[in-house]
Enzyme design. Structure first.
Site, PDB file in Angstrom:
ATOM      1  N   ARG A   1      16.221   8.441  14.406  1.00 40.65           N
ATOM      2  CA  ARG A   1      16.031   8.463  12.957  1.00 40.65           C
ATOM      3  C   ARG A   1      14.980   9.524  12.639  1.00 40.65           C
ATOM      4  O   ARG A   1      14.149   9.851  13.473  1.00 40.65           O
ATOM      5  CB  ARG A   1      15.516   7.113  12.434  1.00 40.65           C
ATOM      6  CG  ARG A   1      16.422   5.923  12.692  1.00 40.65           C
ATOM      7  CD  ARG A   1      17.635   5.923  11.761  1.00 40.65           C
ATOM      8  NE  ARG A   1      18.388   4.692  11.900  1.00 40.65           N
ATOM      9  CZ  ARG A   1      19.306   4.459  12.821  1.00 40.65           C
ATOM     10  NH1 ARG A   1      19.579   5.407  13.729  1.00 40.65           N
ATOM     11  NH2 ARG A   1      19.960   3.314  12.876  1.00 40.65           N
ATOM     12  N   CYS A   2      14.997   9.996  11.403  1.00 39.84           N
ATOM     13  CA  CYS A   2      13.867  10.771  10.920  1.00 39.84           C
ATOM     14  C   CYS A   2      12.602   9.962  11.187  1.00 39.84           C
ATOM     15  O   CYS A   2      12.607   8.733  11.071  1.00 39.84           O
ATOM     16  CB  CYS A   2      14.025  11.035   9.420  1.00 39.84           C
ATOM     17  SG  CYS A   2      12.521  11.600   8.613  1.00 39.84           S
ATOM     18  N   GLY A   3      11.518  10.646  11.555  1.00 45.04           N
ATOM     19  CA  GLY A   3      10.279   9.949  11.885  1.00 45.04           C
ATOM     20  C   GLY A   3       9.701   9.133  10.760  1.00 45.04           C
ATOM     21  O   GLY A   3       8.768   8.347  10.975  1.00 45.04           O
TER      22      GLY A   3
END
Length: 575
Positions: free
Chosen positions: A237-239
């Site tokens: 996932r995006c951070g």
């Protein structure tokens, strides 16, 4: 005028010269390999060159678990110097910039770009020395082979970001040639369009050989450096989204080693940044690495039916999704999660827990010489403290349907992982959920206490609501420079290009619908003129004069009627 006879003469001479060059080159290559008495001698000779290369200042802080011979044996018979990668030249440039700024405690700060236009404007800023390309931006705006844009889940084809790197790097080269031509005529100093590119390699998109192929692509396409994060393929996932799944420490370490090995085979000096999302990560794909055990969470109730078993049972009974979601919340509410040491603290007396901590410190420092204990070792130690007390701890019961473990994401986990990754990478990236200078300072000082030469990276993320974190104008302005003093040399606003593109075009479109060309002139042309933006004369910006210069050479000057930047049709003389 060139006659046919001259052409024939020219062709005969040229053909003969080329033939000699090819034969000469072929002989030199054969000498480099066949001149040795055996393949083993060739490998030994080339291995010595690799070892000497590794002794250079570029690699003084880099560890490798493999030998120079391992590298040479996988190169083939062509000497490494037969292939020259421009990205390696750019990598040396990046390395020198990092060394200088780290030494001075100053930032190498930049903005993420999404196209050649933004790249060219970034290049004109003298104090922005590098460029950045985001996987998030590519995923949402430019997925070349499929055109399926989507959120940043790392599920796009693995050549997506390398292809964007190639696009930007080729644009850099065009603008560099254009600027160099102009400077050679005027005697001026050209703009440095060749800013080293740092690119997002996500989690490497697969196992070791896939990571090697990705690293190879980036080096071939023009990236001076890349960053790899410790998330799972398929669980990325995006951070700044929830649900990210971390991989074991050893798995990410293998990615870093695979990347370096590939570049060593190619003979390049590209930089790899090890990013960790373990400060905020809540899930772990496997418990295989004992270095992660201290951060895996479990329950302290006995004989509890694991959540995954209850879930399968409910699905078999066709229970509605909404009811399952409610049951999941209820299960985790009833079964609070603890790390093993938190579980001990709950079940030990204060004196017992203190005794456990003392024994643990002694075991790690004086006997094992390492910074971690496995769950098995921690349980044995707990039994030494209280042989008759049963300690309840179950990290399997709360595992997800996919089998992921519950992980206690925290700054200590990030520090532990970073200390493992640092010797095998050029920089360490701490991914955070807030712009917190004190957190960054604490992280930096603990890393530098053990590894003082480690350079750090900070994501000045647009996902943060910067106005909501208590910054006044002075603190906001100094944030980048304050971070740099703590060793966060490379700093980037990863999605700056995407956001600036969106807001500027929204302002124009919103006004244009009612004000027509008045909106365009006020919001674009006037601003271009006021700010000295070279896009105002977009034909010249795109390299029309450079192409005209090529035409003059090819057509021996007889091109006055076909030049693009002369004559009445060339409208940019109006500016």
């Amino acid at each position: 005028m060139i006659t046919m006879i001259n052409n024939k003469t020219f062709n005969r001479k040229t053909t003969g010269t080329l033939k000699k060059l090819v034969l000469s080159s072929d002989k030199s290559l054969r000498r480099s390999f066949n001149g040795a008495s055996s393949t083993k001698d060739f490998v030994f000779s080339e291995s010595s060159k690799v070892e000497e290369w590794w002794e250079s200042a570029r690699f003084k802080n880099i560890s490798r678990p493999y030998s120079a011979t391992d590298v040479v044996k996988h190169r083939g018979s062509l000497p490494a110097n037969t292939s020259i990668y421009p990205s390696s030249y750019q990598a040396r440039k990046l390395f020198n910039l990092l060394e200088e700024n780290f030494k001075n405690g100053t930032p190498l700060h930049t903005l993420g770009v999404i196209d050649p236009v933004q790249m060219s404007q970034l290049a004109r800023c003298r104090n922005i020395k590098v460029a950045y390309i985001s996987g998030w931006a590519c995923s949402s705006t430019l997925v070349g082979s499929t055109n399926e844009v989507s959120p940043d889940f790392g599920d796009y084809p693995y050549d997506t970001v390398p292809n964007q790197v190639e696009r930007i790097f080729k644009a850099q080269q065009l603008h560099d040639r254009k600027a160099f031509l102009e400077a050679s005529i005027k005697g001026s100093t050209p703009v440095d369009y060749l800013k080293p590119i740092i690119a997002d390699a996500d989690m490497g998109h697969g196992g070791p050989t896939t990571v090697m192929k990705v690293a190879k692509l980036f080096a071939e396409k023009g990236a001076a450096g890349i960053h790899l994060e410790d998330q799972m393929v398929g669980g990325k996932r995006c951070g700044h989204l929830s649900g990210a799944v971390l991989v074991p420490t050893a798995t990410h370490l293998m990615r870093l080693i695979s990347t370096r090995f590939q570049w060593d085979i190619m003979g390049t000096e590209n930089l790899v940044i090890a990013r960790t999302d373990s400060c905020n990560g809540k899930l772990l794909s496997s418990s295989s690495d004992p270095r992660d055990h201290e951060f895996i969470r479990g329950i302290i109730r006995d004989n509890v039916v694991p959540w995954s078993e209850k879930l399968i049972e409910m699905e078999d009974k066709k229970i509605p999704n909404s009811a399952i979601a409610d049951m999941e919340k209820e299960w985790y509410h009833e079964n609070e999660l603890f790390t093993f040491e938190e579980a001990l603290e709950k079940q030990f007396t204060a004196s017992e827990f203190e005794s456990y901590k003392e024994k643990k410190e002694d075991l790690m420092v004086n006997k094992l010489g390492r910074a971690y204990l496995s769950l098995r070792e921690m349980k044995l130690l707990a039994q030494e403290v209280t042989p008759l007390k049963k300690i309840i701890f179950d990290w399997d019961a709360p595992r997800t349907k996919e089998g992921y473990y519950m992980f206690n994401g925290c700054i200590e986990a990030a520090i532990r992982r970073s200390l493992v990754f640092a010797p095998y990478s050029d920089m360490i990236w701490l991914e955070t959920k807030t712009p917190d200078l004190e957190q960054a300072r604490s992280f930096s000082r603990k890393i530098h206490k053990q590894l003082p030469a480690t350079k750090l990276v900070y994501n000045l993320s647009p996902s943060f609501n910067w106005s909501a974190h208590g910054f006044d104008d002075k603190a906001l302005k100094s944030f980048v420079w304050d971070l740099a003093k703590e060793g966060f040399t490379l700093q980037l606003v990863s999605l700056a290009g995407l956001h600036s593109d969106g807001v500027s075009f929204w302002e124009l479109a919103n006004s244009f619908q009612s004000d027509g060309m008045k909106a365009y002139v006020e919001k674009v042309q006037k601003r271009e003129k006021e700010t000295n933006c070279d896009i105002m004369t977009h034909q010249l910006w795109s390299g029309a004069e450079y192409v005209d210069s090529l035409m003059k050479v090819v057509q021996n000057g007889a091109s006055s009627q076909t030049l693009s930047t002369s004559g009445e049709s060339f409208t940019e003389t109006q500016f």
